[in-house]
Design an enzyme around this catalytic site. Structure first.
Site, PDB file in Angstrom:
ATOM      1  CB  SER A 196      -5.924 -25.944 -27.198  1.00 30.46           C
ATOM      2  OG  SER A 196      -6.997 -25.567 -28.006  1.00 30.46           O
ATOM      3  CD  GLU A 240      -1.042 -25.008 -27.923  1.00 31.19           C
ATOM      4  OE1 GLU A 240      -0.212 -24.105 -28.086  1.00 31.19           O
ATOM      5  OE2 GLU A 240      -2.218 -24.805 -27.581  1.00 31.19           O
ATOM      6  NE  ARG A 297      -2.787 -24.091 -31.590  1.00 34.24           N
ATOM      7  CZ  ARG A 297      -3.670 -23.890 -32.574  1.00 34.24           C
ATOM      8  NH1 ARG A 297      -3.285 -23.837 -33.830  1.00 34.24           N
ATOM      9  NH2 ARG A 297      -4.948 -23.717 -32.275  1.00 34.24           N
TER      10      ARG A 297
HETATM   11  N1  EPU Z   1     -14.950 -31.986 -29.672  1.00 31.49           N
HETATM   12  C1  EPU Z   1     -15.660 -32.778 -28.816  1.00 31.49           C
HETATM   13  N2  EPU Z   1     -15.757 -32.403 -27.495  1.00 31.49           N
HETATM   14  C2  EPU Z   1     -15.207 -31.280 -27.035  1.00 31.49           C
HETATM   15  C3  EPU Z   1     -14.491 -30.447 -27.909  1.00 31.49           C
HETATM   16  C4  EPU Z   1     -14.369 -30.808 -29.233  1.00 31.49           C
HETATM   17  O1  EPU Z   1     -16.191 -33.818 -29.181  1.00 31.49           O
HETATM   18  O2  EPU Z   1     -15.344 -31.014 -25.829  1.00 31.49           O
HETATM   19  C5  EPU Z   1     -14.796 -32.385 -31.085  1.00 31.49           C
HETATM   20  C6  EPU Z   1     -16.002 -32.203 -31.960  1.00 31.49           C
HETATM   21  O3  EPU Z   1     -16.041 -33.306 -32.832  1.00 31.49           O
HETATM   22  C7  EPU Z   1     -15.685 -30.957 -32.759  1.00 31.49           C
HETATM   23  C8  EPU Z   1     -14.200 -31.079 -32.911  1.00 31.49           C
HETATM   24  O4  EPU Z   1     -13.761 -31.656 -31.687  1.00 31.49           O
HETATM   25  O5  EPU Z   1     -16.349 -30.965 -33.970  1.00 31.49           O
HETATM   26  C9  EPU Z   1     -13.464 -29.779 -33.157  1.00 31.49           C
HETATM   27  O6  EPU Z   1     -13.738 -28.871 -32.101  1.00 31.49           O
HETATM   28  P1  EPU Z   1     -13.412 -27.304 -32.232  1.00 31.49           P
HETATM   29  O7  EPU Z   1     -13.937 -26.763 -33.503  1.00 31.49           O
HETATM   30  O8  EPU Z   1     -13.849 -26.651 -30.967  1.00 31.49           O
HETATM   31  O9  EPU Z   1     -11.851 -27.259 -32.382  1.00 31.49           O
HETATM   32  P2  EPU Z   1     -10.669 -28.054 -31.689  1.00 31.49           P
HETATM   33  O10 EPU Z   1     -10.062 -28.941 -32.691  1.00 31.49           O
HETATM   34  O11 EPU Z   1     -11.131 -28.658 -30.417  1.00 31.49           O
HETATM   35  C10 EPU Z   1      -8.846 -26.299 -32.443  1.00 31.49           C
HETATM   36  C11 EPU Z   1      -7.790 -25.437 -31.828  1.00 31.49           C
HETATM   37  C12 EPU Z   1      -8.385 -24.239 -31.123  1.00 31.49           C
HETATM   38  C13 EPU Z   1      -9.165 -23.414 -32.167  1.00 31.49           C
HETATM   39  C14 EPU Z   1     -10.238 -24.327 -32.786  1.00 31.49           C
HETATM   40  C15 EPU Z   1     -10.967 -23.645 -33.912  1.00 31.49           C
HETATM   41  C16 EPU Z   1      -5.943 -26.943 -31.296  1.00 31.49           C
HETATM   42  C17 EPU Z   1      -5.141 -27.586 -30.217  1.00 31.49           C
HETATM   43  N3  EPU Z   1      -6.992 -26.214 -30.878  1.00 31.49           N
HETATM   44  O12 EPU Z   1      -9.647 -26.825 -31.383  1.00 31.49           O
HETATM   45  O13 EPU Z   1      -7.314 -23.423 -30.662  1.00 31.49           O
HETATM   46  O14 EPU Z   1      -9.777 -22.295 -31.565  1.00 31.49           O
HETATM   47  O15 EPU Z   1      -9.609 -25.508 -33.350  1.00 31.49           O
HETATM   48  O16 EPU Z   1     -10.103 -23.505 -34.994  1.00 31.49           O
HETATM   49  O17 EPU Z   1      -5.619 -27.065 -32.458  1.00 31.49           O
HETATM   50  C18 EPU Z   1      -5.919 -22.831 -28.829  1.00 31.49           C
HETATM   51  O18 EPU Z   1      -4.973 -23.204 -29.502  1.00 31.49           O
HETATM   52  O19 EPU Z   1      -5.761 -22.378 -27.664  1.00 31.49           O
HETATM   53  C19 EPU Z   1      -7.284 -22.964 -29.354  1.00 31.49           C
HETATM   54  C20 EPU Z   1      -8.358 -22.658 -28.634  1.00 31.49           C
END
Ligand code: EPU
Length: 339
Positions: free
Chosen positions: A238, A335, A164
């Site tokens: 995010s 971010e 990012r």
């Molecule tokens: N999780 C929770 N609670 C929540 C959300 C997430 O416990 O409310 C934990 C869970 O363990 C889950 C893990 O976080 O397994 C990962 O969650 P998710 O797959 O939704 O991905 P993320 O790491 O929360 C990142 C990106 C997103 C992107 C997703 C999928 C960043 C800052 N965010 O989110 O990007 O869509 O992966 O690849 O890296 C964005 O940048 O605007 C965005 C939405």
């Protein structure tokens, strides 16, 4: 060129924050952009480039001129049996570009379906989702640098992409107007379903040998089930980055909180999902004054249900950072660009 005087910026940012700027100038060519810069009434004003407005939070009126980058067009620059080099104008809507490429059978960006925003803003924070980041298909970009008074082509290396992150968020912050981005896409798709949620979704959809359109559809289904649509609920995706901490810090925290999820990213570094930390800190689904809050399905996303101010949302983000720091000794980093 179109010049708006004292417009509300509400429809120009996906958080739907109702602030104003003395000028908003829509430009769709380099000639327009340079002309805008030379306008006598704009000459001494602070200026900022705006794309789809999907990664920023206005906490106050913008005291200057907003340059809305509307550069159109998708153009094939080169084509071989295996690849295509395709250039898109900064103002092309990212998801429209993704769908166009899928339709043509060009692979590499299908995992990034439905990411809000325009092509020009995509390299700024090296957008990524479901195991793919833009730097994996990036060829070059063109940007106009007001200090130079000319355009410059940036190679992948010169963009200094990170998680990012790019040079346009650091050294060249507010100093470059990205006018177009060129991608190298593959005609023989390598399907990437390593991100667990995609495999699951394809199974649910009953698809055994997915093509790029199937992967795109799976990503769209996952995003729609987890992430709020900015057309319905104001948000900027995010709000925080997933923090990267040292292995030793991780181990110290992990003994206290063994259930904390993590992803090893190098020998000495671990990434922790910010969404989990925020959820554990008790913020998930919280709404304040019936106006703004933390999304119920993804704690990483702050939302504006309508009427929330940028300052209120910013203050909530500070509260979240403080709470996570107190409990886990991990400092979350925003971010979204704060203005
Ligand atoms: N999780 C929770 N609670 C929540 C959300 C997430 O416990 O409310 C934990 C869970 O363990 C889950 C893990 O976080 O397994 C990962 O969650 P998710 O797959 O939704 O991905 P993320 O790491 O929360 C990142 C990106 C997103 C992107 C997703 C999928 C960043 C800052 N965010 O989110 O990007 O869509 O992966 O690849 O890296 C964005 O940048 O605007 C965005 C939405």
């Amino acid at each position: 060129m179109e010049i708006l005087h004292n417009p509300s910026l509400k429809s120009f940012n996906t958080f739907g924050i109702d602030v104003k700027a003395p000028y908003l100038v829509r430009v769709n060519s380099l000639v327009d952009l340079q002309k805008a810069y030379d306008l006598p009434e704009l000459r001494d004003l602070n200026k900022m480039a705006l794309g789809g407005g999907s990664n920023l939070l206005f906490t106050q009126d913008f005291a200057g001129a907003i340059i809305k980058m509307d550069f159109p067009g998708i153009e094939v620059l080169d084509e071989t049996e295996s690849h295509v080099i395709v250039k898109a104008g900064a103002g092309v809507v990212w998801h429209q570009f993704v769908l166009y490429c899928i339709e043509k059978g060009w692979a590499g960006i299908e995992n990034m379906s439905l990411i809000p925003g325009n092509v020009g803003a995509a390299p700024m924070q090296n957008i990524g989702a479901y195991g793919v980041e833009i730097n994996s298909v990036f060829e070059s970009l063109e940007a106009w640098l007001p200090e130079l008074g000319s355009t410059k082509t940036f190679s992948k290396k010169e963009c200094q992409f990170g998680y990012r992150m790019s040079i346009f968020k650091t050294e060249l912050k507010n100093k470059a107007y990205i006018t177009s981005v060129t991608f190298k896409l593959s005609k023989s798709p390598k399907i990437n379903t390593t991100y667990g949620a995609i495999e699951n979704e394809l199974n649910v959809m009953g698809i055994k040998n997915p093509g790029i359109k199937d992967v795109s559809n799976a990503v769209i289904r996952i995003r729609q089930s987890k992430l709020p649509d900015p057309k319905e609920i104001g948000n900027a995706g995010s709000f925080f980055k997933n923090p990267v901490i040292s292995k030793s810090q991780f181990e110290a925290i992990h003994t206290k909180f063994p259930e904390m999820p993590s992803y090893r990213i190098s020998k000495n570094e671990v990434k922790v999902p910010a969404g989990w930390l925020i959820e554990q800190a008790g913020f998930k689904g919280k709404t304040y004054d019936n106006k703004y809050g933390v999304h119920k399905n993804q704690a990483l996303v702050l939302v504006n249900y309508g009427g929330g101010t940028g300052q209120e949302i910013y203050d909530l983000s500070t509260k979240i950072i403080d709470a996570v720091l107190t409990t886990y000794n991990i400092e979350l980093e925003r971010e979204v660009n704060i203005l």
